[in-house]
Design a protein around this motif. Structure first.
Motif, mmCIF file in Angstrom:
data_model
loop_
_atom_site.group_PDB
_atom_site.id
_atom_site.type_symbol
_atom_site.label_atom_id
_atom_site.label_comp_id
_atom_site.label_asym_id
_atom_site.label_seq_id
_atom_site.Cartn_x
_atom_site.Cartn_y
_atom_site.Cartn_z
ATOM 1 N N VAL A 283 -27.829 -20.428 -30.650
ATOM 2 C CA VAL A 283 -27.151 -20.480 -31.946
ATOM 3 C C VAL A 283 -26.837 -21.927 -32.327
ATOM 4 C CG1 VAL A 283 -25.150 -19.714 -33.289
ATOM 5 C CG2 VAL A 283 -26.124 -18.224 -31.521
ATOM 6 N N ALA A 284 -27.141 -22.289 -33.593
ATOM 7 C CA ALA A 284 -26.816 -23.620 -34.103
ATOM 8 C C ALA A 284 -26.323 -23.502 -35.534
ATOM 9 C CB ALA A 284 -28.030 -24.538 -34.044
ATOM 10 N N VAL A 285 -25.484 -24.464 -35.927
ATOM 11 C CA VAL A 285 -24.980 -24.539 -37.300
ATOM 12 C C VAL A 285 -25.352 -25.916 -37.850
ATOM 13 C CG1 VAL A 285 -22.944 -24.506 -38.775
ATOM 14 C CG2 VAL A 285 -23.100 -22.940 -36.838
ATOM 15 N N VAL A 286 -25.853 -25.932 -39.088
ATOM 16 C CA VAL A 286 -26.294 -27.186 -39.716
ATOM 17 C C VAL A 286 -25.642 -27.314 -41.088
ATOM 18 C CG1 VAL A 286 -28.265 -28.529 -40.531
ATOM 19 C CG2 VAL A 286 -28.511 -27.058 -38.529
ATOM 20 N N ALA A 287 -25.163 -28.521 -41.391
ATOM 21 C CA ALA A 287 -24.637 -28.833 -42.721
ATOM 22 C C ALA A 287 -25.430 -30.004 -43.288
ATOM 23 C CB ALA A 287 -23.157 -29.181 -42.655
ATOM 24 N N ARG A 288 -25.789 -29.914 -44.580
ATOM 25 C CA ARG A 288 -26.548 -30.978 -45.237
ATOM 26 C C ARG A 288 -25.908 -31.320 -46.576
ATOM 27 N NH1 ARG A 288 -32.387 -29.251 -46.523
ATOM 28 N NH2 ARG A 288 -31.373 -28.169 -48.265
ATOM 29 N N ALA A 289 -25.864 -32.605 -46.899
ATOM 30 C CA ALA A 289 -25.401 -33.078 -48.202
ATOM 31 C C ALA A 289 -26.380 -34.124 -48.706
ATOM 32 C CB ALA A 289 -23.998 -33.664 -48.103
ATOM 33 N N GLU A 290 -26.601 -34.148 -50.020
ATOM 34 C CA GLU A 290 -27.637 -35.020 -50.575
ATOM 35 C C GLU A 290 -27.334 -35.354 -52.030
ATOM 36 O OE1 GLU A 290 -32.438 -34.563 -51.519
ATOM 37 O OE2 GLU A 290 -31.133 -32.812 -51.332
ATOM 38 N N VAL A 291 -27.708 -36.569 -52.428
ATOM 39 C CA VAL A 291 -27.650 -36.994 -53.838
ATOM 40 C C VAL A 291 -28.993 -37.615 -54.188
ATOM 41 C CG1 VAL A 291 -26.548 -38.484 -55.524
ATOM 42 C CG2 VAL A 291 -25.163 -37.391 -53.755
ATOM 43 N N TYR A 292 -29.557 -37.186 -55.315
ATOM 44 C CA TYR A 292 -30.870 -37.674 -55.748
ATOM 45 C C TYR A 292 -30.768 -38.112 -57.215
ATOM 46 C CZ TYR A 292 -35.963 -38.012 -55.809
ATOM 47 O OH TYR A 292 -37.255 -38.482 -55.868
ATOM 48 N N ARG A 293 -30.969 -39.398 -57.449
ATOM 49 C CA ARG A 293 -30.884 -39.966 -58.796
ATOM 50 C C ARG A 293 -32.287 -40.237 -59.327
ATOM 51 N NH1 ARG A 293 -29.015 -40.381 -63.802
ATOM 52 N NH2 ARG A 293 -28.910 -42.525 -64.606
ATOM 53 N N ASP A 294 -32.717 -39.446 -60.295
ATOM 54 C CA ASP A 294 -34.002 -39.651 -60.979
ATOM 55 C C ASP A 294 -33.679 -40.246 -62.345
ATOM 56 O OD1 ASP A 294 -36.627 -39.635 -61.734
ATOM 57 O OD2 ASP A 294 -36.838 -37.460 -61.848
ATOM 58 N N ARG A 295 -33.507 -41.569 -62.381
ATOM 59 C CA ARG A 295 -32.951 -42.235 -63.559
ATOM 60 C C ARG A 295 -33.745 -41.983 -64.835
ATOM 61 N NH1 ARG A 295 -33.162 -48.645 -64.458
ATOM 62 N NH2 ARG A 295 -35.211 -47.977 -65.242
ATOM 63 N N ASP A 296 -35.061 -41.926 -64.703
ATOM 64 C CA ASP A 296 -35.907 -41.801 -65.886
ATOM 65 C C ASP A 296 -36.671 -40.480 -65.943
ATOM 66 O OD1 ASP A 296 -35.715 -44.745 -66.971
ATOM 67 O OD2 ASP A 296 -36.078 -44.915 -64.818
ATOM 68 N N GLY A 297 -36.376 -39.574 -65.029
ATOM 69 C CA GLY A 297 -37.005 -38.258 -65.057
ATOM 70 C C GLY A 297 -38.467 -38.248 -64.665
ATOM 71 N N LEU A 298 -38.920 -39.277 -63.965
ATOM 72 C CA LEU A 298 -40.343 -39.358 -63.625
ATOM 73 C C LEU A 298 -40.773 -38.251 -62.676
ATOM 74 C CD1 LEU A 298 -42.949 -41.187 -63.873
ATOM 75 C CD2 LEU A 298 -42.282 -42.076 -61.633
#
Length: 365
Positions: A283-298
């Motif tokens: 048994v394992a527990v995983v936590a993930r956090a992320e921020v992704y900035r696509d400034r120009d929507g490319l």
């Protein structure tokens, strides 16, 4: 007439018995068969009218809402390079449909031509050098296209917006058991077919220690076609640290720049972190956090900042079976996620967030 006793003739030199010669490994002895089935059920609390999760062109896991289906069924063979080898891996399912969706259309190429191919490469190994040519997994990013190799079930935005595979020639040089370097000559950014006149270069410098593993990856090359063809620069860093026998952490950061003829360059950058706790042996527990900035929507199609948080419970009841239950929340600075409501044209009304519950099972060999 005298007679003499007969005595055996003894050699002056005794020859040592020759050591047995080990037979060269045959192709069959180096042949390995691999495969598996990755199935899931996902529920989106937005109840999207389109029955799809995530953004267009993404969702290589848990793409479908309120549906039990197969994300990926794989079957492949490989021959260990001694010195020549091959690796062919095919796949079917919702993940494969998303994987090749951006392939450029053309004569003898496009999504329909390559849609079942995960990997098809030949390799040559001699001492510390390995060469690989064809279609092979990307050197960029933390996550693999194979769900059982990842800590979480769904993939991060950083994974979805960077290549899972590449096509071309890769050279790997191992300096020792810990340090290695790679150089890639590629068709482009997750493309098999070529859609412009340029090629791309990729590099990696990697360290693999007992507790710390880290890599610095780059991509440089022209992307886009016609008048939109221009230079893309990208750098990706990945690190995983085993703090204790039970706790591991990983972090990754990306930054990219795409030149655009006649206007300013498009920029994107992101960062994410994962914590994995082995509660008990299965048994394992995983936590993930992320921020992704696509400034120009490319990459995402909309100028926005995406953020997500994911909590995963992993259970391994048998050696080749992995079960995962996951809760995920996504938020955007723009309304980009489908909902159950539709407008007068029957198109889904968009919301700035979504919440998913996913249960996945992966059996592999």
């Amino acid at each position: 007439m005298p007679t003499f006793p007969l005595t055996p003739l003894l050699p002056h030199v005794l020859l040592a018995q020759a050591a047995p010669v080990e037979p060269a490994p045959t192709v069959l002895s180096r042949l390995q068969v691999e495969g598996g089935v990755d199935a899931y059920y996902g529920y989106n609390f937005n109840r999207p009218a389109s029955a799809t999760n995530f953004l267009p062109g993404t969702g290589t896991t848990a793409r479908r809402h309120d549906e039990a289906t197969v994300n990926l069924a794989s079957l492949g063979v490989s021959v260990t390079p001694e010195p020549v080898g091959v690796h062919v891996l095919l796949g079917f399912g919702t993940g494969m449909d998303v994987l090749h969706r951006a392939e450029p259309e053309g004569d003898a190429t496009g999504p329909d031509v390559w849609r079942y191919v995960q990997q098809a490469s030949l390799s040559f190994a001699e001492g510390p050098l390995t060469l690989e040519a064809g279609i092979f997994p990307s050197h960029i990013g933390l996550e693999s296209f194979q769900s059982q190799l990842n800590w979480t079930y769904t993939r991060s935005w950083m994974g979805e917006f960077s290549p899972y595979y590449q096509t071309g020639l890769k050279g790997t040089w191992r300096f020792n058991d810990r340090w290695s370097a790679q150089l890639h000559l590629l068709n482009g950014w997750q493309t098999i077919g070529e859609n412009n006149t340029g090629k791309a270069l990729g590099t990696q410098v990697a360290y693999a220690g007992d507790r710390l593993s880290a890599a610095l990856n780059t991509f440089v090359g022209n992307e886009g076609s016609g008048d939109a063809e221009a230079l893309r620069l990208f750098v990706d860093t990945v690190a995983t640290l085993k703090l204790t026998d039970a706790v591991s952490v990983s972090a990754t950061a990306d930054a990219g720049r795409q030149a655009r003829p006649g206007t300013s360059a498009a920029l994107w950058y992101a960062a994410g972190a994962n914590v994995r706790v082995q509660v008990a042996r299965p048994v394992a527990v995983v936590a993930r956090a992320e921020v992704y900035r696509d400034r120009d929507g490319l990459l995402s199609g909309t100028a926005q900042t995406l953020s997500e948080g994911t909590l995963t419970l992993e259970l391994k009841p048998a050696e080749h079976l992995t079960l995962k239950a996951e809760a995920r929340y996504d938020h955007s600075t723009q309304a980009v996620f489908d909902s159950q409501d539709t407008d007068a044209d029957g198109l889904p009304r968009l919301r700035p967030d979504q919440t998913l519950l996913v249960v996945g099972a992966v059996a592999y060999f």
